[in-house]
Design an enzyme around this catalytic site. Sequence first.
Site, PDB file in Angstrom:
ATOM      1  N   LYS A 297     -12.350  -2.034 -24.208  1.00 43.41           N
ATOM      2  CA  LYS A 297     -12.848  -3.350 -23.789  1.00 43.41           C
ATOM      3  C   LYS A 297     -12.419  -4.442 -24.738  1.00 43.41           C
ATOM      4  O   LYS A 297     -12.106  -5.551 -24.305  1.00 43.41           O
ATOM      5  CB  LYS A 297     -14.373  -3.322 -23.677  1.00 43.41           C
ATOM      6  CG  LYS A 297     -14.832  -2.531 -22.473  1.00 43.41           C
ATOM      7  CD  LYS A 297     -16.291  -2.769 -22.194  1.00 43.41           C
ATOM      8  CE  LYS A 297     -16.717  -1.962 -20.989  1.00 43.41           C
ATOM      9  NZ  LYS A 297     -18.159  -1.889 -20.842  1.00 43.41           N
TER      10      LYS A 297
ATOM     11  N   LYS B  57     -10.357   5.496 -14.234  1.00 46.40           N
ATOM     12  CA  LYS B  57     -11.726   5.634 -13.737  1.00 46.40           C
ATOM     13  C   LYS B  57     -12.026   4.560 -12.682  1.00 46.40           C
ATOM     14  O   LYS B  57     -11.523   3.443 -12.791  1.00 46.40           O
ATOM     15  CB  LYS B  57     -12.668   5.461 -14.940  1.00 46.40           C
ATOM     16  CG  LYS B  57     -14.116   5.665 -14.649  1.00 46.40           C
ATOM     17  CD  LYS B  57     -14.975   5.323 -15.861  1.00 46.40           C
ATOM     18  CE  LYS B  57     -15.141   3.818 -16.028  1.00 46.40           C
ATOM     19  NZ  LYS B  57     -16.184   3.425 -16.992  1.00 46.40           N
TER      20      LYS B  57
ATOM     21  N   LYS C 184     -16.790  -0.436 -12.222  1.00 48.57           N
ATOM     22  CA  LYS C 184     -17.316  -1.563 -11.457  1.00 48.57           C
ATOM     23  C   LYS C 184     -16.836  -2.899 -11.977  1.00 48.57           C
ATOM     24  O   LYS C 184     -16.784  -3.865 -11.260  1.00 48.57           O
ATOM     25  CB  LYS C 184     -18.835  -1.520 -11.353  1.00 48.57           C
ATOM     26  CG  LYS C 184     -19.621  -1.517 -12.655  1.00 48.57           C
ATOM     27  CD  LYS C 184     -21.099  -1.659 -12.351  1.00 48.57           C
ATOM     28  CE  LYS C 184     -22.018  -0.727 -13.106  1.00 48.57           C
ATOM     29  NZ  LYS C 184     -21.891  -0.677 -14.549  1.00 48.57           N
TER      30      LYS C 184
HETATM   31  P1  TYM Z   1     -22.544   2.165 -16.502  1.00 52.25           P
HETATM   32  O1  TYM Z   1     -23.420   1.077 -15.993  1.00 52.25           O
HETATM   33  O2  TYM Z   1     -21.112   1.845 -16.769  1.00 52.25           O
HETATM   34  O3  TYM Z   1     -22.575   3.384 -15.508  1.00 52.25           O
HETATM   35  C1  TYM Z   1     -23.803   3.936 -15.057  1.00 52.25           C
HETATM   36  C2  TYM Z   1     -23.620   5.437 -14.885  1.00 52.25           C
HETATM   37  O4  TYM Z   1     -22.552   5.684 -13.958  1.00 52.25           O
HETATM   38  C3  TYM Z   1     -21.615   6.574 -14.533  1.00 52.25           C
HETATM   39  N1  TYM Z   1     -20.270   6.235 -14.036  1.00 52.25           N
HETATM   40  C4  TYM Z   1     -19.432   7.100 -13.463  1.00 52.25           C
HETATM   41  N2  TYM Z   1     -19.560   8.412 -13.181  1.00 52.25           N
HETATM   42  C5  TYM Z   1     -18.526   9.009 -12.567  1.00 52.25           C
HETATM   43  N3  TYM Z   1     -17.383   8.383 -12.228  1.00 52.25           N
HETATM   44  C6  TYM Z   1     -17.206   7.064 -12.488  1.00 52.25           C
HETATM   45  N4  TYM Z   1     -16.106   6.438 -12.128  1.00 52.25           N
HETATM   46  C7  TYM Z   1     -18.275   6.370 -13.129  1.00 52.25           C
HETATM   47  N5  TYM Z   1     -18.441   5.082 -13.521  1.00 52.25           N
HETATM   48  C8  TYM Z   1     -19.670   5.023 -14.089  1.00 52.25           C
HETATM   49  C9  TYM Z   1     -21.730   6.361 -16.030  1.00 52.25           C
HETATM   50  O5  TYM Z   1     -21.249   7.480 -16.755  1.00 52.25           O
HETATM   51  C10 TYM Z   1     -23.215   6.142 -16.192  1.00 52.25           C
HETATM   52  O6  TYM Z   1     -23.894   7.375 -16.295  1.00 52.25           O
HETATM   53  N6  TYM Z   1     -23.693   2.379 -21.337  1.00 52.25           N
HETATM   54  C11 TYM Z   1     -24.089   2.825 -20.025  1.00 52.25           C
HETATM   55  C12 TYM Z   1     -25.499   2.447 -19.636  1.00 52.25           C
HETATM   56  C13 TYM Z   1     -26.532   2.841 -20.627  1.00 52.25           C
HETATM   57  C14 TYM Z   1     -27.108   4.122 -20.775  1.00 52.25           C
HETATM   58  C15 TYM Z   1     -28.064   3.997 -21.810  1.00 52.25           C
HETATM   59  C16 TYM Z   1     -26.902   5.346 -20.141  1.00 52.25           C
HETATM   60  C17 TYM Z   1     -27.127   2.013 -21.531  1.00 52.25           C
HETATM   61  N7  TYM Z   1     -28.061   2.721 -22.240  1.00 52.25           N
HETATM   62  C18 TYM Z   1     -28.809   5.082 -22.237  1.00 52.25           C
HETATM   63  C19 TYM Z   1     -27.651   6.425 -20.577  1.00 52.25           C
HETATM   64  C20 TYM Z   1     -28.598   6.296 -21.612  1.00 52.25           C
HETATM   65  C21 TYM Z   1     -23.158   2.212 -19.010  1.00 52.25           C
HETATM   66  O7  TYM Z   1     -22.550   1.218 -19.250  1.00 52.25           O
HETATM   67  O8  TYM Z   1     -23.179   2.840 -17.801  1.00 52.25           O
END
Ligand code: TYM
Length: 333
Positions: A115, A196, A199
Amino acid sequence: MRIFSGVKPTGHPTLGNLLGAMQRWARIDQFRSDDPGDALFCVVDLHALTVPHEPAALRERTREVATLLLATGLDPERCTVFCQSHVAAHTRLTWIMESVVGDGELRRMVQYKEKSARQESVSTALLTYPALMAADILAYGAEEVPVGDDQRQHVELARDLAVRFNTRYGEVFPVPRAVRPPAGARVMNLQVPTDKMGKSDDTAVQGIIYLLDPPDSARRKVMRAVTDGGREVVYDPEAKPGVANLLDILSACGDGTEPAELATRYASYGALKSDVADAVVAVLEPLQARYREFADDPATIDKILRAGADRASALADPYVSAAYDAIGLLPPR
Ligand code: TYM
């Protein structure tokens, strides 16, 4: 045992978010005990501030993500759904985490490297993001963190920080571990199957299925997915990443039959795509119908988030107080 996970309200949630995480959370919730404090699912709005954003869009996305979480089937009577910024424990514990994490560890995080390389100016919050994420998990003494593959490194760091804190200052935190879904842990972009499905990507949008895409458009995106050379349908993520991605999606949208087993059922890419499109639409349509019901009733969403935040605060405060005490801060009273 306690479970915590979160989703960031940047951009519109995708099929990757659903298959890698949200769908699994709803399934966990259905098999759980009746204690709603055992599983916490959070819209991590503070994490959205780590990259440039529009305040009005953030408000909208936060509601959209909260509504989608409920639309996946999460039951607020059986788990806790809330917004991160409504619970002070997250930021209170972040400072403690920042005091135990090394700046080198933060700079080595793959997501930070990716990023920060894409941005002209990088906020400090983007660097310290994993300290906030560790605080999210440790504030609840969570042991399991169901996430997609891209978040595993961050959960590993949270694990290291829990162990380090406990070793230096005394046992306060259970040591968490990442749990990956059996299928769909890494859904790839349909146009660039080596990337990947993210979003917040602004490239290859035709390869991203958004959860609120009209079903026809989702179907078109699948039918136009990039496939690989040759004609044979085999599950080989290295040699045939496009086909492997479609098989993974089919597996995660269906009954969990292994992708390699699914591959034996198809004689052509066309037949595979058409079944994947049907499977995706069959997941999206009911989700969108429930989304529309909730979206018509924002007062109920607000009530659920308020109750969730109250419950979450009550669960987190003892961990934060114990950590403040162990590290040597004088109790306020
Ligand atoms: P985020 O918002 O990017 O994504 C949320 C969840 O979706 C999963 N994910 C995917 N899984 C499979 N294939 C993909 N293409 C894909 N894109 C996203 C992510 O692995 C995630 O589980 N930092 C985290 C949010 C967060 C968090 C936490 C998660 C903040 N604090 C504490 C767990 C525990 C994030 O940006 O996820």
